[in-house]
Design an enzyme around this catalytic site. Structure first.
Site, short mmCIF file in Angstrom:
data_model
loop_
_atom_site.label_atom_id
_atom_site.label_comp_id
_atom_site.label_asym_id
_atom_site.label_seq_id
_atom_site.Cartn_x
_atom_site.Cartn_y
_atom_site.Cartn_z
N GLU A 11 0.81 -1.22 0.00
CA GLU A 11 0.00 0.00 0.00
C GLU A 11 0.84 1.27 0.00
O GLU A 11 0.49 2.25 -0.64
CB GLU A 11 -0.91 0.02 1.23
N ASP A 96 -2.36 -4.53 3.84
CA ASP A 96 -2.54 -4.77 5.27
C ASP A 96 -3.54 -5.89 5.53
O ASP A 96 -4.47 -6.10 4.74
CB ASP A 96 -3.02 -3.49 5.96
N ASP A 98 -6.26 -6.47 7.18
CA ASP A 98 -7.53 -6.09 7.79
C ASP A 98 -8.54 -5.94 6.67
O ASP A 98 -8.26 -6.23 5.51
CB ASP A 98 -7.40 -4.80 8.61
N GLU A 100 -9.84 -3.29 5.15
CA GLU A 100 -9.45 -2.36 4.09
C GLU A 100 -8.34 -2.95 3.24
O GLU A 100 -8.36 -2.84 2.01
CB GLU A 100 -9.00 -1.03 4.71
N TYR A 324 2.10 -4.00 13.43
CA TYR A 324 0.97 -3.34 12.78
C TYR A 324 0.14 -2.55 13.80
O TYR A 324 -0.18 -3.05 14.88
CB TYR A 324 0.09 -4.37 12.10
N ARG A 326 -2.89 -1.11 13.57
CA ARG A 326 -4.36 -1.16 13.59
C ARG A 326 -4.78 -2.53 14.09
O ARG A 326 -4.84 -3.50 13.33
CB ARG A 326 -4.94 -0.88 12.20
N HIS A 371 -4.80 -9.00 15.35
CA HIS A 371 -3.38 -9.30 15.21
C HIS A 371 -2.75 -9.29 16.60
O HIS A 371 -3.44 -9.31 17.61
CB HIS A 371 -2.70 -8.22 14.35
#
Length: 910
Positions: A11, A96, A98, A100, A324, A326, A371
């Site tokens: 990303e 990532d 997740d 998104e 990570y 988030r 996570h």
């Protein structure tokens, strides 16, 4: 012909550079720079698809099928990815892990349509070992996560595009209306801030008194507070409710009683130790950081906004320093627990860690997003001192916070002992003996344990008077006699609940289950940007605009701003992510309704009449009503003697918070003399009257005809009564219309109360002609503009340092300014901050103040500093990264660019 390289798509450009270094030449790592496509806007939908997709870019009658388009700014990125794909024999989607990130990977797959094998590569930290392990352990795309993200996106589009237009029509109509918006989470967050302000507005303060004294012996003294009188407990702040009434039976002293008792105790001068109690206790460390707790602590300890905190954490993650950022998990991996324990022992000794490792469990229902907790990356943690040279100031502070929290989470409990002493004084008051009992507490840590490394911050308390004592007590025994001195009565008053800060709002949102930790920063940013909330220090203060918006939503969209309903939506999205619910069925129920829920469409189509005037009104007293109009809030004041006469309007100071607008404060504003509207004198050149007025957009000077029948108080120059305005000419008769009077705004340094006629005439003559450039023959003028004072010569403008220079600057000085290079020494000195050259362009980086706020530039690429960050937060490293990210996105698209449209295919079967 394939080169044998594997294409890895991430990303972020920063992440791309780090991962490329770990994987080597057999891989080509490129960045999508976030999402490459999104729901289309209305103008991007082809004519033949308008019927199905025209309203929302979603075909609600065909399983809520979304219509996606490639972002204009991403056409270049997509072209570069397709170029790389031609030479690749495998694609690794490394976005990532997740919702998104999974959705970005799916969109890449849909747009690129690779003919080579595709695998999903996931990792939670950017270290060499983690990246190599991720390459060796790929998986397939998780379409349940994709469905959950797409459902959330469709849900937010339906909600926002159906509810926001109602706000535009009914709240703050006009130039402010276009900025209004409603959203599934932002509306609930706004309501929370408004409800807290309502509580503060309804709060009734209660007063109470106590007595403090210094007690001690042999030179050792400590602070004591009166706790009981004749055995009855004394009132404390917590004994009163928000209406100022007592919740239990206690003694409430008034000022006279407190002073009399204090004087009596002072006179006696001694107290007897009647009780001494010691209690052992332990404190356990907090769990490692989740996204939410990191935002809270960064707000409390580092004074960072949620958005700024996430930005700094993102950089640390992409540079490989933390895992990570988030996550809603508090769990640590086995290697992380071992690393934390080893470092704790190395720093604080063998006793610093318990016999068995601590295991923390997450309450998150969504295991796919759970996570590890946020922690330093790697199998061995780098100390803050060892990485300080590689990080900027904010990154250092953030890494230090995360490192300490992680180490402390594996350390031993802190042990302490709290001692409470009770002192009795028999003091005669008005001839009657009263037993006054004072207490004091002291806490001594016998083993600090995890506190050696870290202690969690605390949110603001409601009353300082209610805080527990934290002092050292001398060795005492029951029966000891202590001297009492400095006996003072203390008056207190109860306080309302403190306003939310970003940290406490994040905590409240998480407790109510509204939104997800990864969205909290953007939620707060939106309500600030919309003007629903402003910041006073760290506190979030709602505007009157927010009151009107929330009132409309509560009265007509009650279900949509209900906290339990909003939290249930999050649970449903989690269920879709786990594959337990189906996207289409859930959206149909939300939009079309069911027996349990009326459905968004039914709510919007059956709103009924909405009285906008009543909606934008808040009653302050019987004769005063606050109204929110096109240009903001004002008071509507009805004259009781003439109730049928038009109400008088009174402006409200911009910095007046809603809970501060009491009936008494409103009356002060009503009774205050009107600022401005004062005759300064007559212009000797044309005989017109010069008046200073206070307008909607600030104070200004106006020239009027002397024959206007305006009543003026000769002693003060105040206008007593405005003359009735003349009828304007009929529409279309522009040629016969009277010329508009000359006006001029006051400088920021000027006041309507002190400005004189001479200064006013000088303002009316602006722009001032400084002189003529002898070389070009162009006239140079000095004037004031929207962004401050400046010189103008043809189309060439130069900023002046002060407003006074408009009047004072000479032709020679103006020519000297124009003789300097426009982007040379003079401009450099006006920069808000300066750094070394950008490594790509080779030009110096500066922070400047522009039309839309402060921005970073190297002379080629400009990047606005995000909300939540200040100029002081920008370092050279941050500036380089901001410019690099903006440069990677490419130039802003032209309006005439034709967008590439792509209809979404039906999801693959799971």
């Amino acid at each position: 012909m394939a080169t044998g390289k594997k294409l890895v798509i991430v990303e972020s450009p920063t992440k791309m550079k780090s991962i490329q270094g770990y994987l080597g030449d057999d891989y080509e790592v490129l960045s999508s720079v976030g999402h490459i496509r999104d729901l289309a806007s209305k103008k991007d939908i082809p004519a033949e698809k308008k019927t199905a997709y025209g309203k929302y870019s979603i075909d609600i009658d065909n399983d809520f099928d979304p219509y996606y388009v490639v972002n204009d700014r991403k056409t270049k990125t997509v072209a570069e990815l397709k170029r790389a794909l031609k030479g690749a024999d495998e694609v690794l989607l490394a976005t990532d892990e997740d919702r998104e990130g999974e959705a970005i990977a799916w969109h890449l797959l849909e747009v690129l349509k690779p003919k080579v094998p595709v695998h999903r590569m996931v990792f939670h930290e950017i270290t060499k070992d983690a990246i190599r392990a991720a390459v060796d352990n790929t998986r397939e795309l998780d379409l349940a996560l994709v469905d959950a993200q797409e459902t959330r996106r469709v849900l937010d589009r339906l909600y926002g595009w159906d509810v926001s237009p109602v706000l535009w029509r009914k709240v703050g109509s006009g130039r402010e209306g276009a900025a209004l918006s409603a959203g599934r989470v932002q509306s609930a967050a706004t309501r929370m801030v408004v409800e807290r302000e309502r509580e503060r507005m309804a709060f009734v303060s209660a007063g109470y008194w106590d007595v403090e004294a210094l007690a001690g012996k042999a030179g050792e003294s400590f602070t004591t507070r009166l706790a009981r009188v004749d055995g009855a407990p004394l009132a404390r702040g917590g004994d009163f409710d928000d209406r100022g009434e007592l919740k239990k039976v206690v003694v409430v002293l008034d000022e006279a009683q407190a002073r009399a008792l204090a004087a009596a105790v002072e006179k006696v001068g001694e107290a007897l130790v009647t009780a001494l109690e010691s209690k052992p206790g332990t404190r356990s460390p907090r769990a490692p950081f989740t996204t939410s707790t990191l935002q809270q602590e960064a707000g409390r300890k580092l004074s960072m906004s949620a958005k700024h905190a996430m930005s700094v954490a993102q950089r640390l993650y992409e540079k490989g320093f933390i895992t990570y950022m988030r996550t809603d998990s508090v769990a640590l991996s086995t290697q992380a627990i071992r690393a934390a324990r080893e470092q704790a022992v190395a720093l604080y000794g063998e006793k610093a860690v318990p016999l068995n490792p601590r295991v923390y469990r997450s309450n998150s229902k969504n295991a796919q997003e759970a996570h590890e907790a946020i922690r330093p990356s790697g199998e061995q943690f780098r100390t803050p001192a060892s990485v300080s040279a590689e990080l900027d100031r904010d990154e250092q502070r953030m890494y230090d916070l995360i490192w300490k929290r992680t180490i402390a989470s594996q350390m031993s409990d802190a042990k302490y002992e709290t001692t409470t002493v009770t002192l009795a004084v028999d003091a005669p008051v008005d001839g009657k003996a009263q037993r006054a009992e004072f207490t004091a507490s002291g806490t001594v840590y016998t083993f600090k344990g995890f506190l050696e490394a870290y202690e969690e911050g605390r949110d603001e308390k409601r009353s300082d008077a209610d805080k527990a004592d934290d002092q050292s007590l001398p060795v005492l025994a029951v029966g000891d006699t202590l001297r009492m001195k400095d006996v003072e009565p203390k008056g207190h008053s109860t306080s309302p609940k403190p306003r939310y800060t970003e940290a406490s709002l994040v905590k409240a949102l998480e407790e109510k289950g509204i939104g997800r930790p990864s969205t909290f920063a953007s939620i707060i940013d939106v309500i600030l940007d919309r003007g629903y909330v402003t910041k006073r220090g760290q506190a979030l203060v709602p505007s009157w605009l927010a009151f009107s918006v929330v009132r409309l939503l509560e009265e007509h969209f009650a279900d949509l701003v209900d906290y339990d309903f909003t939290a249930a939506l999050e649970d449903d999205l989690d269920a879709i992510a786990r594959g337990e619910q189906q996207r289409t069925a859930w959206l149909k129920e939300f939009y079309f309704g069911s027996d349990a829920h009326p459905g968004l469409r039914n709510i919007v189509e059956n709103l009924g009449e909405i009285d906008a005037r009543e909606l934008n009104a808040t009653r302050i007293s019987d004769t005063v009503t606050l109204r929110f109009g096109k240009y903001g809030p004002y008071l509507d004041v009805v004259d009781p003697a003439a109730p049928d006469a038009p109400p008088r309007r009174v402006n409200i100071p911009e910095d007046l918070a809603p809970d501060e607008l009491t009936p008494e404060r409103a009356q002060e504003l009503i009774d205050a003399p009107v600022a401005g509207n004062r005759v300064l004198g007559e212009n000797p050149e044309n005989g017109k009257l010069v008046i200073v007025k206070d307008g909607r957009f600030g104070p200004y000077i106006e020239e009027t005809e002397p024959e206007d029948p305006t009543a003026v108080d000769e002693s003060t120059g105040e206008i007593v009564e405005e003359a009735p305005k003349k009828k304007t000419a009929a529409r279309g008769a522009k040629k016969d219309a009277a010329p508009k009077p000359r006006t001029a705004s006051l400088f920021k340094s000027m006041s309507v109360d002190t400005i004189d006629l001479e200064t006013a005439l000088r303002l009316l003559e602006l722009p001032r002609t400084v002189g003529t450039d002898p070389e070009s023959g162009e006239v140079i003028t000095a004037q004031n503009g929207r962004y401050g004072p400046y010189l103008k010569k043809g189309t060439d403008s130069r900023t002046l340092d002060s407003e006074q220079q408009i009047f004072d600057i000479s032709l020679e000085q103006a020519l000297a300014i124009y003789a300097l290079p426009k982007y040379g020494a003079r401009r450099a000195s006006a920069a808000l901050a300066e750094f070394d050259n950008d490594p790509v362009s080779g030009k110096p980086i500066r922070v400047k103040d522009g039309r839309f706020g402060a921005y970073v530039t190297d002379g080629e690429t400009n990047v606005t500093i995000p909300r939540g960050q200040t100029v002081a937060d920008i370092t050279y490293e941050i500036a380089v990264q901001m410019i690099a990210d903006k440069r990677a996105k490419g130039p802003a698209p032209k309006r005439t660019t034709t967008r590439k449209t792509t209809a979404r295919k039906a999801p693959a079967k799971k």
